[in-house]
Design an enzyme around this catalytic site. Structure first.
Site, PDB file in Angstrom:
ATOM      1  N   GLU A 200     -24.924  12.750  -5.584  1.00  0.00           N
ATOM      2  CA  GLU A 200     -24.532  11.892  -6.705  1.00  0.00           C
ATOM      3  C   GLU A 200     -25.737  11.050  -7.077  1.00  0.00           C
ATOM      4  O   GLU A 200     -26.586  10.766  -6.225  1.00  0.00           O
ATOM      5  CB  GLU A 200     -23.426  10.905  -6.267  1.00  0.00           C
ATOM      6  CG  GLU A 200     -22.025  11.443  -6.298  1.00  0.00           C
ATOM      7  CD  GLU A 200     -21.004  10.423  -5.777  1.00  0.00           C
ATOM      8  OE1 GLU A 200     -21.400   9.319  -5.362  1.00  0.00           O
ATOM      9  OE2 GLU A 200     -19.820  10.754  -5.782  1.00  0.00           O
ATOM     10  N   HIS A 208     -18.001  -2.249  -5.267  1.00  0.00           N
ATOM     11  CA  HIS A 208     -16.984  -1.328  -4.735  1.00  0.00           C
ATOM     12  C   HIS A 208     -15.626  -1.969  -5.004  1.00  0.00           C
ATOM     13  O   HIS A 208     -15.300  -3.005  -4.442  1.00  0.00           O
ATOM     14  CB  HIS A 208     -17.203  -1.120  -3.230  1.00  0.00           C
ATOM     15  CG  HIS A 208     -16.121  -0.292  -2.598  1.00  0.00           C
ATOM     16  ND1 HIS A 208     -16.356   0.915  -1.988  1.00  0.00           N
ATOM     17  CD2 HIS A 208     -14.775  -0.504  -2.484  1.00  0.00           C
ATOM     18  CE1 HIS A 208     -15.214   1.411  -1.530  1.00  0.00           C
ATOM     19  NE2 HIS A 208     -14.241   0.564  -1.812  1.00  0.00           N
ATOM     20  N   LYS A 237     -17.445  -1.902   5.270  1.00  0.00           N
ATOM     21  CA  LYS A 237     -16.923  -3.158   4.714  1.00  0.00           C
ATOM     22  C   LYS A 237     -16.889  -4.269   5.753  1.00  0.00           C
ATOM     23  O   LYS A 237     -16.585  -4.022   6.916  1.00  0.00           O
ATOM     24  CB  LYS A 237     -15.508  -2.906   4.180  1.00  0.00           C
ATOM     25  CG  LYS A 237     -15.485  -1.886   3.055  1.00  0.00           C
ATOM     26  CD  LYS A 237     -14.105  -1.297   2.832  1.00  0.00           C
ATOM     27  CE  LYS A 237     -14.157  -0.147   1.848  1.00  0.00           C
ATOM     28  NZ  LYS A 237     -12.920   0.636   1.789  1.00  0.00           N
ATOM     29  N   GLU A 275     -10.694   4.717  -4.641  1.00  0.00           N
ATOM     30  CA  GLU A 275     -11.912   3.904  -4.595  1.00  0.00           C
ATOM     31  C   GLU A 275     -12.830   4.212  -5.785  1.00  0.00           C
ATOM     32  O   GLU A 275     -13.039   5.378  -6.124  1.00  0.00           O
ATOM     33  CB  GLU A 275     -12.671   4.168  -3.285  1.00  0.00           C
ATOM     34  CG  GLU A 275     -11.869   3.770  -2.053  1.00  0.00           C
ATOM     35  CD  GLU A 275     -12.694   3.733  -0.777  1.00  0.00           C
ATOM     36  OE1 GLU A 275     -12.291   3.038   0.154  1.00  0.00           O
ATOM     37  OE2 GLU A 275     -13.753   4.409  -0.705  1.00  0.00           O
ATOM     38  N   GLU A 288     -13.744   8.177  -4.115  1.00  0.00           N
ATOM     39  CA  GLU A 288     -12.896   8.933  -3.192  1.00  0.00           C
ATOM     40  C   GLU A 288     -11.503   8.338  -3.126  1.00  0.00           C
ATOM     41  O   GLU A 288     -11.264   7.239  -3.623  1.00  0.00           O
ATOM     42  CB  GLU A 288     -13.507   8.976  -1.781  1.00  0.00           C
ATOM     43  CG  GLU A 288     -13.565   7.635  -1.092  1.00  0.00           C
ATOM     44  CD  GLU A 288     -13.730   7.748   0.421  1.00  0.00           C
ATOM     45  OE1 GLU A 288     -13.491   8.819   0.994  1.00  0.00           O
ATOM     46  OE2 GLU A 288     -14.065   6.724   1.028  1.00  0.00           O
ATOM     47  N   ARG A 292      -4.219   6.949   3.334  1.00  0.00           N
ATOM     48  CA  ARG A 292      -3.637   6.232   4.485  1.00  0.00           C
ATOM     49  C   ARG A 292      -3.660   4.734   4.204  1.00  0.00           C
ATOM     50  O   ARG A 292      -4.175   4.301   3.181  1.00  0.00           O
ATOM     51  CB  ARG A 292      -4.484   6.514   5.728  1.00  0.00           C
ATOM     52  CG  ARG A 292      -5.935   6.153   5.423  1.00  0.00           C
ATOM     53  CD  ARG A 292      -6.826   6.054   6.609  1.00  0.00           C
ATOM     54  NE  ARG A 292      -8.217   6.006   6.221  1.00  0.00           N
ATOM     55  CZ  ARG A 292      -8.895   4.913   5.908  1.00  0.00           C
ATOM     56  NH1 ARG A 292      -8.300   3.744   5.904  1.00  0.00           N
ATOM     57  NH2 ARG A 292     -10.172   4.954   5.575  1.00  0.00           N
ATOM     58  N   VAL A 295      -7.723  -0.689   6.409  1.00  0.00           N
ATOM     59  CA  VAL A 295      -7.908  -1.900   7.218  1.00  0.00           C
ATOM     60  C   VAL A 295      -7.588  -3.126   6.357  1.00  0.00           C
ATOM     61  O   VAL A 295      -6.867  -4.036   6.757  1.00  0.00           O
ATOM     62  CB  VAL A 295      -9.376  -1.978   7.725  1.00  0.00           C
ATOM     63  CG1 VAL A 295      -9.652  -3.303   8.413  1.00  0.00           C
ATOM     64  CG2 VAL A 295      -9.713  -0.804   8.635  1.00  0.00           C
ATOM     65  N   ARG A 338     -13.587  -9.422   8.617  1.00  0.00           N
ATOM     66  CA  ARG A 338     -13.395  -8.564   9.797  1.00  0.00           C
ATOM     67  C   ARG A 338     -14.109  -9.231  10.967  1.00  0.00           C
ATOM     68  O   ARG A 338     -15.315  -9.527  10.855  1.00  0.00           O
ATOM     69  CB  ARG A 338     -13.979  -7.183   9.557  1.00  0.00           C
ATOM     70  CG  ARG A 338     -13.274  -6.452   8.442  1.00  0.00           C
ATOM     71  CD  ARG A 338     -13.719  -5.010   8.384  1.00  0.00           C
ATOM     72  NE  ARG A 338     -13.135  -4.349   7.229  1.00  0.00           N
ATOM     73  CZ  ARG A 338     -13.047  -3.032   7.102  1.00  0.00           C
ATOM     74  NH1 ARG A 338     -13.485  -2.238   8.046  1.00  0.00           N
ATOM     75  NH2 ARG A 338     -12.505  -2.498   6.022  1.00  0.00           N
TER      76      ARG A 338
HETATM   77  P1  ADP Z   1     -16.972   6.567   2.999  1.00  0.00           P
HETATM   78  O1  ADP Z   1     -15.886   7.557   2.794  1.00  0.00           O
HETATM   79  O2  ADP Z   1     -17.867   6.920   4.123  1.00  0.00           O
HETATM   80  O3  ADP Z   1     -16.474   5.149   3.061  1.00  0.00           O
HETATM   81  P2  ADP Z   1     -17.677   6.279   0.176  1.00  0.00           P
HETATM   82  O4  ADP Z   1     -17.908   7.451  -0.685  1.00  0.00           O
HETATM   83  O5  ADP Z   1     -16.346   5.580   0.051  1.00  0.00           O
HETATM   84  O6  ADP Z   1     -17.908   6.685   1.704  1.00  0.00           O
HETATM   85  O7  ADP Z   1     -18.828   5.214  -0.055  1.00  0.00           O
HETATM   86  C1  ADP Z   1     -19.010   4.098   0.795  1.00  0.00           C
HETATM   87  C2  ADP Z   1     -20.019   3.159   0.188  1.00  0.00           C
HETATM   88  O8  ADP Z   1     -21.281   3.838  -0.011  1.00  0.00           O
HETATM   89  C3  ADP Z   1     -19.671   2.614  -1.185  1.00  0.00           C
HETATM   90  O9  ADP Z   1     -18.797   1.524  -1.124  1.00  0.00           O
HETATM   91  C4  ADP Z   1     -21.063   2.222  -1.701  1.00  0.00           C
HETATM   92  O10 ADP Z   1     -21.502   1.030  -1.145  1.00  0.00           O
HETATM   93  C5  ADP Z   1     -21.926   3.360  -1.171  1.00  0.00           C
HETATM   94  N1  ADP Z   1     -22.041   4.456  -2.169  1.00  0.00           N
HETATM   95  C6  ADP Z   1     -21.324   5.596  -2.190  1.00  0.00           C
HETATM   96  N2  ADP Z   1     -21.690   6.364  -3.240  1.00  0.00           N
HETATM   97  C7  ADP Z   1     -22.652   5.696  -3.897  1.00  0.00           C
HETATM   98  C8  ADP Z   1     -23.435   5.957  -5.074  1.00  0.00           C
HETATM   99  N3  ADP Z   1     -23.319   7.086  -5.769  1.00  0.00           N
HETATM  100  N4  ADP Z   1     -24.338   5.014  -5.459  1.00  0.00           N
HETATM  101  C9  ADP Z   1     -24.500   3.848  -4.752  1.00  0.00           C
HETATM  102  N5  ADP Z   1     -23.804   3.562  -3.646  1.00  0.00           N
HETATM  103  C10 ADP Z   1     -22.896   4.460  -3.210  1.00  0.00           C
END
Ligand code: ADP
Length: 459
Positions: A200, A208, A237, A275, A288, A292, A295, A338
């Site tokens: 990406e 987020h 987080k 998310e 994503e 579930r 937290v 947390r």
């Molecule tokens: P996980 O499933 O491991 O939690 P996520 O896809 O939800 O992974 O992403 C977790 C964090 O990673 C996001 O909250 C953000 O901080 C960072 N992140 C994910 N994708 C991107 C992106 N394309 N650009 C910048 N930061 C990203």
């Protein structure tokens, strides 16, 4: 009707679930590993059953033992909590095959949304904006490099099976792409048993923001507002809040509608989270879906005045949602810190061990979800979170003031925790101004470490 729930988890979330069961007159059964025999959920549940040795692989991840335990105690449902088997579609499938109600969506929904590449495709198909990137898994580094060059750097390489902030790597230029891509693929295979990766565009300083979904088994889907989880360290987080200071009401409505649409299209049941990342210009992108309980569900519970775990149980019982989208209104502002058994001064080194002294804060607007107590020994085998401190107020400023006050009252002796760090963040002017991005922690640690260096130099 569900009469007895087996809780396939441990720690604070096991406690949270058994509290909901007790309030609803449902019997609760805790499972435990040999390392958790003295834990609070084991002491407080109606029944408890040992399922194996300390390591999660020998206990909390053993689906056959969990199902045998559920049958043995006569449970009619299994609540997976978060982590462990909560997003494992084959465990949900095994429950279905044994006519044991898995509290969550169907195994098919978990399977689809659990693969980040598939989830991204579904979201795109139903019209949700996704971040520019690969359409599917990248078969080799050559294709990856071509696409990264076309998208423009920086890009982020993600594992299809990744989660919990693991399995992501940022690449800043073409020269380092191939090496990082190969490492990411190898790591993904090892960590998640699935080497599929995708890329990406890496968004600069995004927010987020995630939406809480509630869906019954009769096709009714609503969202219960958003949580801002931008305050992270290493993509994990640390402090969450609701509502987000970054959203206008029209953007909130737009994102909420998008989240509901996705849940409807995938036949969702139960609680779930969609998310998003939101960029500086307030464009939002799906990243994503978590199938579930999260937290940080507590901030939604407190900000919106709703019991999400009780709703999970009601939905699993086949009950219809009685709350409508128009009834969902914020009751105030909530923040969650947390509390981890980690030493922020030593690069967040986990420090399990014996809690010699433990005193929880109280008073107006304070909630603690924790399984810790005086004399409890934190085992070294699991994650380092020992509790969640939630503060509520009618405004964000009031919630911050309460959180600061509560953190000062929270006394834990014998181990290092993230409490001192949370105290500092609550006093930080950038945090207090609101609108923090995912880069807040990196900047905050640099700023505050910088102060220390300056002070050392002065001395
Ligand atoms: P996980 O499933 O491991 O939690 P996520 O896809 O939800 O992974 O992403 C977790 C964090 O990673 C996001 O909250 C953000 O901080 C960072 N992140 C994910 N994708 C991107 C992106 N394309 N650009 C910048 N930061 C990203």
């Amino acid at each position: 009707m569900i009469h007895k729930v087996l809780i396939a988890n441990r720690g604070e979330i096991a406690l949270r679930i058994l509290r909901a069961c007790k309030e609803m007159g449902i019997k609760s059964v805790s499972v435990y590993s040999e390392a958790d025999a003295q834990s609070l959920p084991v002491q407080l549940a109606d029944e408890a059953i040992c399922i194996g040795a300390a390591s999660a692989a020998q206990s909390y991840l053993k689906s056959d033992r969990l199902l045998s335990a559920a049958e043995l105690v006569g449970a009619d449902a299994i609540h997976p909590g978060y982590g462990f088997l909560s997003e494992n579609s084959s465990f949900a499938e095994q429950c279905e095959a044994c006519h044991m109600k898995f509290i969550g969506p169907s195994s098919e929904t978990i399977r689809l949304m659990g693969d980040k590449i598939v989830a991204r495709k579904i979201a795109h198909k139903v019209g949700l904006p996704t971040i520019p990137g690969s359409e599917g898994a990248l078969s080799d580094e050559k294709k990856g490099l071509e696409l990264a060059n076309a998208i423009g750097y920086p890009v982020i390489i993600k594992a299809a099976g990744g989660g919990g902030g693991k399995g992501m790597r940022t690449v800043y230029n073409a020269a380092t792409f191939t090496k990082t891509f190969c490492t990411a693929r190898m790591e993904a295979e090892k960590a998640f048993g699935n080497g599929a990766v995708y890329i990406e565009k890496y968004l600069e300083e995004p927010h987020h923001i995630e939406f809480q979904i509630l869906a019954d088994s009769h096709g009714h889907v609503i969202h219960v507002g958003e949580r801002d989880c931008s305050l992270q360290r290493n993509y994990q987080k640390l402090i969450e809040e609701a509502p987000s200071t970054f959203l206008s009401s029209s953007l909130r409505e737009k994102m909420g509608k998008a989240a509901v649409k996705l849940a409807e299209k995938c036949g969702y049941e139960g609680v779930g989270t969609v998310e998003f990342l939101v960029d500086k210009k307030r464009n939002f992108y799906f990243i994503e879906m978590n199938t579930r309980l999260q937290v940080e569900h507590t901030v939604t519970e407190e900000a919106m005045g709703i019991d999400l775990v009780q709703w999970q149980l009601r939905i699993a019982n086949g009950e219809k949602l009685t709350v409508r989208q128009k009834d969902i209104r914020s009751a105030g502002h909530a923040i969650e810190c947390r509390i981890n058994a980690e030493d922020p001064e030593k690069d967040f080194l986990p420090c399990p061990g014996h809690i010699e002294f433990y005193h929880e804060p109280g008073g107006p607007g304070v909630r603690i979800d924790s399984h810790a107590y005086s004399g409890y020994t934190i085992p070294p085998y699991y994650d380092s979170m020992i509790g969640k401190l939630i503060a509520m107020g009618s405004t964000r400023d009031e919630a911050i003031a309460r959180m600061s006050r509560a953190l000062n009252e929270y006394l834990i002796g014998g181990i290092q925790t993230t409490i001192p760090l949370c105290k500092k963040i609550m006093l930080d002017p950038v945090y207090r101004a609101g609108g923090v991005t995912t880069h807040f922690m990196k900047n905050f640690l640099q700023r505050t470490d910088g102060n220390k260096t300056k002070q050392r130099r002065k001395k």
